[in-house]
Design an enzyme around this catalytic site. Structure first.
Site, PDB file in Angstrom:
ATOM      1  N   ASP A   1     -10.392   2.213   1.495  1.00 28.88           N
ATOM      2  CA  ASP A   1     -10.614   1.731   2.863  1.00 28.88           C
ATOM      3  C   ASP A   1     -11.299   2.795   3.719  1.00 28.88           C
ATOM      4  O   ASP A   1     -12.188   2.493   4.514  1.00 28.88           O
ATOM      5  CB  ASP A   1      -9.282   1.340   3.526  1.00 28.88           C
ATOM      6  CG  ASP A   1      -8.728   0.027   3.016  1.00 28.88           C
ATOM      7  OD1 ASP A   1      -9.531  -0.837   2.612  1.00 28.88           O
ATOM      8  OD2 ASP A   1      -7.491  -0.138   3.035  1.00 28.88           O
TER       9      ASP A   1
ATOM     10  N   LYS B   1       0.805  -1.222   0.000  1.00 29.00           N
ATOM     11  CA  LYS B   1       0.000   0.000   0.000  1.00 29.00           C
ATOM     12  C   LYS B   1       0.841   1.275   0.000  1.00 29.00           C
ATOM     13  O   LYS B   1       0.423   2.291  -0.557  1.00 29.00           O
ATOM     14  CB  LYS B   1      -0.962   0.000   1.181  1.00 29.00           C
ATOM     15  CG  LYS B   1      -2.049  -1.074   1.081  1.00 29.00           C
ATOM     16  CD  LYS B   1      -3.032  -0.975   2.235  1.00 29.00           C
ATOM     17  CE  LYS B   1      -4.128  -2.014   2.124  1.00 29.00           C
ATOM     18  NZ  LYS B   1      -5.150  -1.891   3.189  1.00 29.00           N
TER      19      LYS B   1
END
Length: 279
Positions: free
Chosen positions: A109, A72
């Site tokens: 997210d 990420k």
């Protein structure tokens, strides 16, 4: 007379380890629900060292990538553009591969957490507690920044983790205070508790769930329920689980990668529940 050639589009989830990922189940369910018969979605074991080469080898049929740990943050220097949401937490979990060759990074997210809570009627809280201090905890603080009007307390295991979470709080512009993990039982009295720790880490807190708990958002989904979530529900508290988060962030990924909205949330959730039940 021959039929038109069906255009092929590819997407996948990358990470290491990746075999456990439910993303293929969710995205394939979405493609079926949207009638996108030329779309495929796979998983690939890719670590930080292999990521640049993997990206370089993608052809024009590729539409997007989902990223999990440890990619990420590693992907950011390899992108042409990063959304403000992803830049705030230095974490990209979605890469849209544009037709002109650009790589666009985003973080679903954070809005996924907000959407999962909103679906269950939680739109604003006066205060909140976060259990843990990793990348997911940073995303949780970013999500809470938009719905928590008061203080956020993060319960952490070390001074280094406390300093890291304080940095995220300052960066995200929220009132954040850190506390020792030894005092985590007091967190359970907050109106909203977000557990971002690995499996088993909160099991010891289950016995401390108050008689009238508020809302627990436990980001784990396998095994489910966790000891904490099970006790919380038994006491009558509202529980939002990791599958809720996974589905809502995947909905946003599907919409970005395919350009089709809305993605079929209910169908995706049902596919995820079935996959977990048959593991």
């Amino acid at each position: 007379m021959t039929g038109a050639v069906q255009e092929v589009h590819r997407a996948a989830v990358l990470g290491s380890p990746i075999a456990h990922s439910l993303s293929p189940v969710l995205h394939r369910a979405a493609y079926a629900g949207l009638g996108l018969h030329g779309w495929t979605y796979d998983r690939f074991e890719v670590d930080e060292a292999a990521l640049p080469g993997f990206l370089a080898g993608l052809g024009p049929e590729w539409a997007g990538l989902s990223l999990t740990m440890p990619l990420k943050r590693a992907v950011i220097p390899l992108l042409d553009e990063v959304s403000d949401t992803a830049a705030r937490v230095e974490a990209v979990n979605t890469v849209v591969l544009a037709r002109d060759g650009r790589r666009l990074g985003d973080n679903t997210d954070i809005p996924g957490m907000v959407a999962a809570l909103r679906e269950r009627g939680v739109e604003e809280v006066e205060s909140a507690a976060v259990l843990g201090a990793g990348a997911t905890a940073a995303s949780a603080v970013a999500a809470l920044a938009g719905i928590c009007s008061g203080e956020i307390v993060a319960y952490v295991r070390s001074a280094a983790r406390a300093a890291e979470m304080q940095r995220w709080g300052d960066r995200l512009g929220v009132r954040l205070r850190t506390a020792a993990w030894a005092d985590a039982a007091e967190a359970l009295h907050a109106p909203l508790v977000v557990a971002t720790t690995p499996a088993g880490a909160t099991d010891g807190l289950a016995a401390a769930v108050p008689a009238r708990p508020g809302t627990l958002f436990d980001v784990l989904y396998d095994p489910w329920p966790t000891a904490l979530a099970g006790r919380w529900a038994a006491r009558g508290g509202l529980v939002v689980g990791g599958l809720d988060l996974l589905v809502h962030q995947a909905v946003l990924q599907v919409e970005q990668m395919t350009g089709r909205a809305p993605a079929p949330l209910a169908r995706m959730r049902a596919a995820g529940e079935h996959a977990l039940a048959t593991r």
